[in-house]
Design an enzyme around this catalytic site. Structure first.
Site, short mmCIF file in Angstrom:
data_model
loop_
_atom_site.label_atom_id
_atom_site.label_comp_id
_atom_site.label_asym_id
_atom_site.label_seq_id
_atom_site.Cartn_x
_atom_site.Cartn_y
_atom_site.Cartn_z
N GLU A 64 2.20 -12.96 -38.64
CA GLU A 64 2.55 -14.36 -38.31
C GLU A 64 1.81 -15.34 -39.24
O GLU A 64 1.01 -16.15 -38.82
CB GLU A 64 2.27 -14.65 -36.85
CG GLU A 64 3.16 -13.85 -35.91
CD GLU A 64 3.02 -14.21 -34.44
OE1 GLU A 64 4.01 -14.08 -33.71
OE2 GLU A 64 1.92 -14.62 -34.02
N GLU A 113 7.97 -8.20 -33.19
CA GLU A 113 7.43 -8.47 -31.85
C GLU A 113 8.50 -9.12 -30.99
O GLU A 113 9.21 -10.02 -31.45
CB GLU A 113 6.21 -9.41 -31.91
CG GLU A 113 4.97 -8.80 -32.52
CD GLU A 113 3.79 -9.76 -32.51
OE1 GLU A 113 3.77 -10.69 -31.66
OE2 GLU A 113 2.88 -9.59 -33.34
#
Length: 483
Positions: free
Chosen positions: A188, A384
């Site tokens: 991320e 995810e």
């Protein structure tokens, strides 16, 4: 309904700082995440990244206040990895996305030699995965800049950290090349903009103005972009031919609150700054014009030289991976806000939300996959996706988590639809296959896993593992591929 792609990768994802524990084993040092204590949550729907002063975090090193630091204990994967990987295999997982802790390989970030104990631990974990027939995707940096890098070098705002990270990557390639199928340099990567502590290892309290803070955040992000490109360049030289290199972005899919052109324009700008910018740099190798305008209008200064731009252009990713948990709405004026993975958004009246305010939107995943395939034409991987819930074991030592089964099933159906649309998506790792310490809130009670871990928020409990109902559901799905 049958899932139509036979060679699709199905599995789960974890992060070293949230599962390993053994925070000082083999000389390992602390990361900023491990310097954050558990504090009872007053508002679960708030954004919990950051929030500590520099002084509080420095006090945590000696823990004079006798607070509990959950990420120092995780779920004791360090000692129980064989048991956990055996459960992953039993569930039917054929891919495991894990992270390696930089501070377990180079405890001080700039050590002369890597830690033999750290290398041995990860070799054992990877060997166990291969014995189980599970492919491995490794994240090299999952929000865990070593504190020693922060203390000595000022974190990622210092350009010299690029070389330290590339040196770390070189050790990983040398030691684990034959055992790893996919590499992700950063998790991320866009979190650098929302939390300099989490993303860059830079204390938020070090800045005197918003302009100074944002300039440092984008400068640190640029250094990570360059580091990622250098790691890809190095990996292509060192690793086996079939090894793939990707990115990982916290995806923020949003819709205009209504069809008012003002709000449509606001949503476009939001998507550019919060989403597309990051993909554009790593997939196209270019800084888009809209971010340059944003920087100019907001007094954000970033040093970028010509060699950086050539490096980015010549070392784009082989595939794009991203997290997708929810969607939100955007408007010039929002009357109702909704929480999210890394930022707040607007409520959508057509969606339900979790206890943490994350809006559940399976169709949004299909929209996201189509948007990214149309824009980049690179293979996609959902790194995810999952639902966090307050859960306790019942009398049968399990959890009847029908809500998780529904959540996963509905998202799987939309992946199937995206593949029918012509999208090249090749894998999915749920967050997570097993309960872990929450990245943002430090809770154990925010449970994502198909496997229950018997710890509370203060690590009271046995730590033993128990299969939830969703474990058997996923196991059956992997055998039948029936949705």
């Amino acid at each position: 309904m049958k899932f139509i792609k036979d060679d699709f990768l199905w599995g789960g994802a974890t992060a070293a700082s949230q599962i390993e524990g053994a925070y000082d084993a083999g000389g390992k040092t602390l990361t900023l995440l491990e310097m954050k204590p558990f504090l009872p949550i007053k508002d679960r729907t708030a954004i919990h990244f950051g929030g500590q002063t520099k002084e509080e975090m420095l006090e945590s090193i000696e823990n004079k206040k006798n607070l509990h630091y959950p990420k120092r204990f995780g779920i004791d994967f360090y000692h129980r990895y064989k048991e956990d990987i055996a459960l992953f295999k039993e569930a039917g997982m054929n891919v495991y996305r894990m992270s390696i802790a930089w501070s377990r390989i180079f405890p001080n970030g700039d050590d002369k030699e890597p830690s033999k104990e750290g290398i041995a631990f990860y070799r054992n974990v990877l060997t166990e995965c291969k014995k189980a027939g599970i492919k491995v995707m490794v994240t090299m940096h999952h929000f865990d800049t070593p504190y020693e890098i922060t203390k000595k070098w000022g974190g990622w705002k210092n350009r010299e950290v690029i070389d330290l990270f590339v040196r770390y990557a070189k050790v990983l390639f040398k030691e684990f090349d034959e055992m790893v199928d996919y590499w992700l340099p950063f998790n991320e990567i866009n979190v650098a903009i929302w939390s300099t502590e989490v993303g860059l290892g830079v204390f938020e309290s070090d800045f005197n103005s918003k302009s100074e803070r944002n300039s440092a955040a984008y400068q640190g992000l640029h250094h990570q972009f360059v580091a990622q490109a250098k790691v890809i360049e190095l990996g292509k030289k060192m690793c086996k031919l079939q090894t793939q290199f990707g990115c990982m972005v916290a995806n923020i899919t949003t819709y205009s609150l209504d069809c008012n052109p003002i709000n449509e324009m606001e949503n476009l700008k939001s998507q550019q700054i919060s989403r597309w910018f990051f993909y554009d740099v790593v997939a196209k190798g270019e800084y888009p014009n809209y971010i340059k305008r944003n920087w100019k209008e907001n007094d954000i200064n970033v040093n970028i030289d010509e060699q950086d731009l050539k490096l980015l252009k010549n070392n784009t990713v082989d595939f794009i991976s991203f997290s997708y948990y929810m969607s939100a709405t955007v408007a010039v004026e929002l009357s109702q806000k909704a929480s999210g993975n890394v930022s707040m958004g607007g409520k959508n009246p057509f969606l339900k939300a979790t206890e943490w305010g994350w809006q559940i939107d399976p169709i949004g995943l299909r929209i996201t996959l189509n948007q990214m395939w149309d824009r980049y034409q690179k293979p996609l991987f959902i790194a995810e996706n999952g639902i966090g819930v307050l859960e306790t074991l019942n009398d049968q030592n399990t959890v009847e988590d029908n809500y998780r089964i529904e959540y996963l099933s509905e998202h799987f159906k939309q992946i199937n639809e995206a593949i029918k649309d012509g999208v090249d998506v090749f894998g999915y790792t749920m967050w997570t296959p097993i309960d872990v310490v929450s990245a943002s809130t430090n809770e154990m009670s925010k449970r994502y896993g198909m496997i229950y871990v018997d710890y509370d928020d203060y690590h009271n409990g046995t730590g033993n593992r128990f299969k939830k109902k969703s474990f058997e559901w996923f196991q059956n799905f992997m055998k039948t591929k029936e949705l």
